[in-house]
Design an enzyme around this catalytic site. Structure first.
Site, PDB file in Angstrom:
ATOM      1  N   HIS A  36     -69.849  45.486 130.845  1.00 46.35           N
ATOM      2  CA  HIS A  36     -70.624  46.699 130.604  1.00 46.35           C
ATOM      3  C   HIS A  36     -69.643  47.847 130.357  1.00 46.35           C
ATOM      4  O   HIS A  36     -68.675  48.018 131.091  1.00 46.35           O
ATOM      5  CB  HIS A  36     -71.504  46.985 131.823  1.00 46.35           C
ATOM      6  CG  HIS A  36     -72.098  48.344 131.804  1.00 46.35           C
ATOM      7  ND1 HIS A  36     -72.736  48.852 130.694  1.00 46.35           N
ATOM      8  CD2 HIS A  36     -72.136  49.322 132.748  1.00 46.35           C
ATOM      9  CE1 HIS A  36     -73.152  50.078 130.956  1.00 46.35           C
ATOM     10  NE2 HIS A  36     -72.797  50.389 132.188  1.00 46.35           N
ATOM     11  N   CYS A  40     -78.097  49.190 133.721  1.00 40.71           N
ATOM     12  CA  CYS A  40     -76.954  48.763 132.899  1.00 40.71           C
ATOM     13  C   CYS A  40     -76.711  47.248 132.947  1.00 40.71           C
ATOM     14  O   CYS A  40     -75.959  46.718 132.133  1.00 40.71           O
ATOM     15  CB  CYS A  40     -75.693  49.511 133.307  1.00 40.71           C
ATOM     16  SG  CYS A  40     -75.898  51.295 133.223  1.00 40.71           S
ATOM     17  N   ASN A  89     -71.258  55.312 127.510  1.00 46.00           N
ATOM     18  CA  ASN A  89     -72.013  54.315 128.273  1.00 46.00           C
ATOM     19  C   ASN A  89     -73.439  54.269 127.718  1.00 46.00           C
ATOM     20  O   ASN A  89     -74.191  55.222 127.881  1.00 46.00           O
ATOM     21  CB  ASN A  89     -71.996  54.720 129.746  1.00 46.00           C
ATOM     22  CG  ASN A  89     -72.754  53.745 130.636  1.00 46.00           C
ATOM     23  OD1 ASN A  89     -73.512  52.898 130.155  1.00 46.00           O
ATOM     24  ND2 ASN A  89     -72.568  53.889 131.932  1.00 46.00           N
TER      25      ASN A  89
HETATM   26  N1  ACO Z   1     -65.315  67.957 132.929  1.00 47.19           N
HETATM   27  C1  ACO Z   1     -64.413  68.630 133.660  1.00 47.19           C
HETATM   28  N2  ACO Z   1     -64.342  68.522 135.003  1.00 47.19           N
HETATM   29  C2  ACO Z   1     -65.207  67.705 135.606  1.00 47.19           C
HETATM   30  C3  ACO Z   1     -66.185  66.988 134.902  1.00 47.19           C
HETATM   31  C4  ACO Z   1     -66.215  67.140 133.506  1.00 47.19           C
HETATM   32  N3  ACO Z   1     -67.106  66.494 132.737  1.00 47.19           N
HETATM   33  N4  ACO Z   1     -66.915  66.279 135.790  1.00 47.19           N
HETATM   34  C5  ACO Z   1     -66.408  66.530 137.007  1.00 47.19           C
HETATM   35  N5  ACO Z   1     -65.393  67.397 136.908  1.00 47.19           N
HETATM   36  C6  ACO Z   1     -64.555  67.941 137.971  1.00 47.19           C
HETATM   37  C7  ACO Z   1     -65.310  68.034 139.274  1.00 47.19           C
HETATM   38  O1  ACO Z   1     -66.065  69.213 139.352  1.00 47.19           O
HETATM   39  C8  ACO Z   1     -64.174  68.014 140.259  1.00 47.19           C
HETATM   40  O2  ACO Z   1     -63.611  69.313 140.331  1.00 47.19           O
HETATM   41  P1  ACO Z   1     -63.093  69.899 141.729  1.00 47.19           P
HETATM   42  O3  ACO Z   1     -61.989  68.994 142.155  1.00 47.19           O
HETATM   43  O4  ACO Z   1     -62.656  71.261 141.332  1.00 47.19           O
HETATM   44  O5  ACO Z   1     -64.283  69.849 142.638  1.00 47.19           O
HETATM   45  C9  ACO Z   1     -63.155  67.091 139.615  1.00 47.19           C
HETATM   46  O6  ACO Z   1     -63.489  67.043 138.220  1.00 47.19           O
HETATM   47  C10 ACO Z   1     -63.165  65.697 140.173  1.00 47.19           C
HETATM   48  O7  ACO Z   1     -64.507  65.246 140.242  1.00 47.19           O
HETATM   49  P2  ACO Z   1     -64.844  63.814 140.753  1.00 47.19           P
HETATM   50  O8  ACO Z   1     -66.316  63.587 140.689  1.00 47.19           O
HETATM   51  O9  ACO Z   1     -64.151  63.582 142.054  1.00 47.19           O
HETATM   52  O10 ACO Z   1     -64.135  62.965 139.617  1.00 47.19           O
HETATM   53  P3  ACO Z   1     -63.760  61.452 139.613  1.00 47.19           P
HETATM   54  O11 ACO Z   1     -62.313  61.293 139.483  1.00 47.19           O
HETATM   55  O12 ACO Z   1     -64.471  60.681 140.666  1.00 47.19           O
HETATM   56  O13 ACO Z   1     -64.360  61.016 138.222  1.00 47.19           O
HETATM   57  C11 ACO Z   1     -66.231  59.806 137.350  1.00 47.19           C
HETATM   58  C12 ACO Z   1     -65.760  61.084 138.010  1.00 47.19           C
HETATM   59  C13 ACO Z   1     -65.582  59.670 136.000  1.00 47.19           C
HETATM   60  C14 ACO Z   1     -67.739  59.854 137.188  1.00 47.19           C
HETATM   61  C15 ACO Z   1     -65.809  58.630 138.270  1.00 47.19           C
HETATM   62  O14 ACO Z   1     -66.307  58.813 139.571  1.00 47.19           O
HETATM   63  C16 ACO Z   1     -66.266  57.333 137.751  1.00 47.19           C
HETATM   64  O15 ACO Z   1     -65.711  56.812 136.822  1.00 47.19           O
HETATM   65  N6  ACO Z   1     -67.292  56.754 138.361  1.00 47.19           N
HETATM   66  C17 ACO Z   1     -67.923  55.565 137.847  1.00 47.19           C
HETATM   67  C18 ACO Z   1     -69.264  55.990 137.443  1.00 47.19           C
HETATM   68  C19 ACO Z   1     -69.697  55.477 136.113  1.00 47.19           C
HETATM   69  O16 ACO Z   1     -68.983  55.022 135.268  1.00 47.19           O
HETATM   70  N7  ACO Z   1     -70.988  55.562 135.985  1.00 47.19           N
HETATM   71  C20 ACO Z   1     -71.637  55.154 134.812  1.00 47.19           C
HETATM   72  C21 ACO Z   1     -73.038  54.808 135.134  1.00 47.19           C
HETATM   73  S1  ACO Z   1     -73.101  53.511 136.239  1.00 47.19           S
HETATM   74  C22 ACO Z   1     -72.842  52.188 135.417  1.00 47.19           C
HETATM   75  O17 ACO Z   1     -72.980  52.167 134.240  1.00 47.19           O
HETATM   76  C23 ACO Z   1     -72.478  51.028 136.190  1.00 47.19           C
END
Ligand code: ACO
Length: 329
Positions: A256, A119, A286
């Site tokens: 990004h 990215c 993304n």
């Molecule tokens: N739909 C519904 N529920 C979901 C989904 C979904 N798509 N994905 C995860 N969940 C659920 C999980 O199963 C979990 O359920 P549980 O509590 O019953 O176990 C709950 O949601 C929370 O999951 P987490 O992984 O803890 O969610 P979090 O709040 O961390 O959000 C996310 C996840 C959005 C990926 C976050 O960690 C984030 O923004 N990370 C940054 C990563 C990113 O943007 N990466 C892009 C690529 S890297 C880059 O470009 C730099």
């Protein structure tokens, strides 16, 4: 007086198939994977993304963006003596997407190669092109970010497959000379730390005629989040310092487009109001290396970014890699 590289044209392209969160949720439900528009919007800010048709490659998306950037710059393909494509989803193992795109574009003879910094790829590619222009190794460059991330998504993993989309963005960079008050790239800052390989990767490889390991993306979302906001702040501050500028000099931050919450946190740490941040993640998802030039082109064509504005472009991604470029548009 010194030699600078300036952006003289921007372009972008999105494949026509657009899926809203509700469309994607309905498709995933047929495979027993549960998600919702509410969850995706709340955690990421994403509302829709585009996916390329099965026969469309990285170079096809990049080609359309490149044509539009050339048109905006008023140049012909044959004017270009350097093509860099930033991508992690090239058409094939080799040759590079840049060589394939160069042929499709009809721009033979100049240097053409890919940059793979996930990215952060577009920021890396821009810095390389700028360095080549400053040394005289190139005079007119196409710098393209193009991705078909839909090819490497695990559609049984709801924590990752809702985040990404396909697309391409491009800029034409041209050499110019002035005393520092004109348009051009003012400063940049690039970094990587390979110890974080495991938190965001496609671990598979091709060997002996087989794919070994998984060819699909895996991510530790929370680890990525924490790392991203810290390094984006550091890269912006270092770049400003190199240019003798402060955050008050930034007209537009173009980060990004990974996730709205990462962008909000970065802006807050830099004490930049959100209305100075270009946001397209809601409509594109993304798109990895394509996200910054896509956002840039949308803001230029939408009339928000104007000649003379100071832009901070910032990338962060797998590797881990990160970096920033400050420029006068
Ligand atoms: N739909 C519904 N529920 C979901 C989904 C979904 N798509 N994905 C995860 N969940 C659920 C999980 O199963 C979990 O359920 P549980 O509590 O019953 O176990 C709950 O949601 C929370 O999951 P987490 O992984 O803890 O969610 P979090 O709040 O961390 O959000 C996310 C996840 C959005 C990926 C976050 O960690 C984030 O923004 N990370 C940054 C990563 C990113 O943007 N990466 C892009 C690529 S890297 C880059 O470009 C730099």
């Amino acid at each position: 007086m010194r030699r600078y590289s300036r952006i003289t044209g921007t372009g972008s392209y999105l494949p026509p198939r657009r899926l809203t969160n509700a469309d994607l949720a309905a498709e995933l439900a047929t495979q027993g994977v549960e998600t919702s528009d509410d969850w995706i919007v709340e955690r990421t800010g994403i509302r829709a993304r585009h996916f390329a048709a099965p026969d469309v490659c990285c170079s096809d998306l990049g080609l359309e963006a490149a044509k539009r950037a050339l048109e905006a710059a008023g140049l012909l393909p044959t004017d270009i003596d350097l093509i860099i494509v930033a991508t992690s989803t090239p058409d094939m193992v080799f040759p590079s997407a840049a060589c394939i795109l160069q042929h499709k574009l009809g721009a033979p003879g100049g240097a053409a190669f890919d940059v793979q910094a996930v990215c952060s790829g577009f920021v890396y590619a821009l810095v390389v092109a700028d360095a080549m222009i400053q040394t005289g190794a190139a005079t007119k460059a196409l710098v393209i970010g193009a991705e078909v991330f839909s090819r490497i998504l695990d559609f049984t993993d709801r924590t990752t497959c809702v985040l990404f989309g396909d697309g391409a963005g491009a800029v034409v960079l041209e050499a110019c000379e002035h005393d520092g008050s004109g348009p051009g790239i003012l400063a940049s800052d690039l970094h990587a730390d390979g110890k974080h390989v495991g938190i965001l990767c496609v671990p598979g490889t091709v060997s002996g005629g087989k794919v070994l390991g998984s060819p699909l993306l895996t991510m530790d979302g929370q680890a990525v989040f924490k790392l991203a906001v810290g390094v984006l702040e550091d890269a912006a501050r270092t770049t400003l310092e190199k240019a003798g500028k402060t955050t008050a000099d930034i007209d537009w931050l173009i980060p990004h487009q990974a996730n709205i919450r990462i962008m909000q946190s970065t802006a807050k740490r830099l004490k930049l109001p959100l209305d100075k941040v270009i946001v397209t993640v809601d409509q594109h998802g993304n798109t990895s290396a394509a996200s910054i030039p896509l956002a840039l082109d949308h803001a230029v064509r939408g009339g928000r970014i104007k000649a003379g504005d100071t832009l901070m472009l910032e990338g962060v991604g797998g590797g881990f890699t990160w970096g920033a470029v400050l420029l006068n548009y």
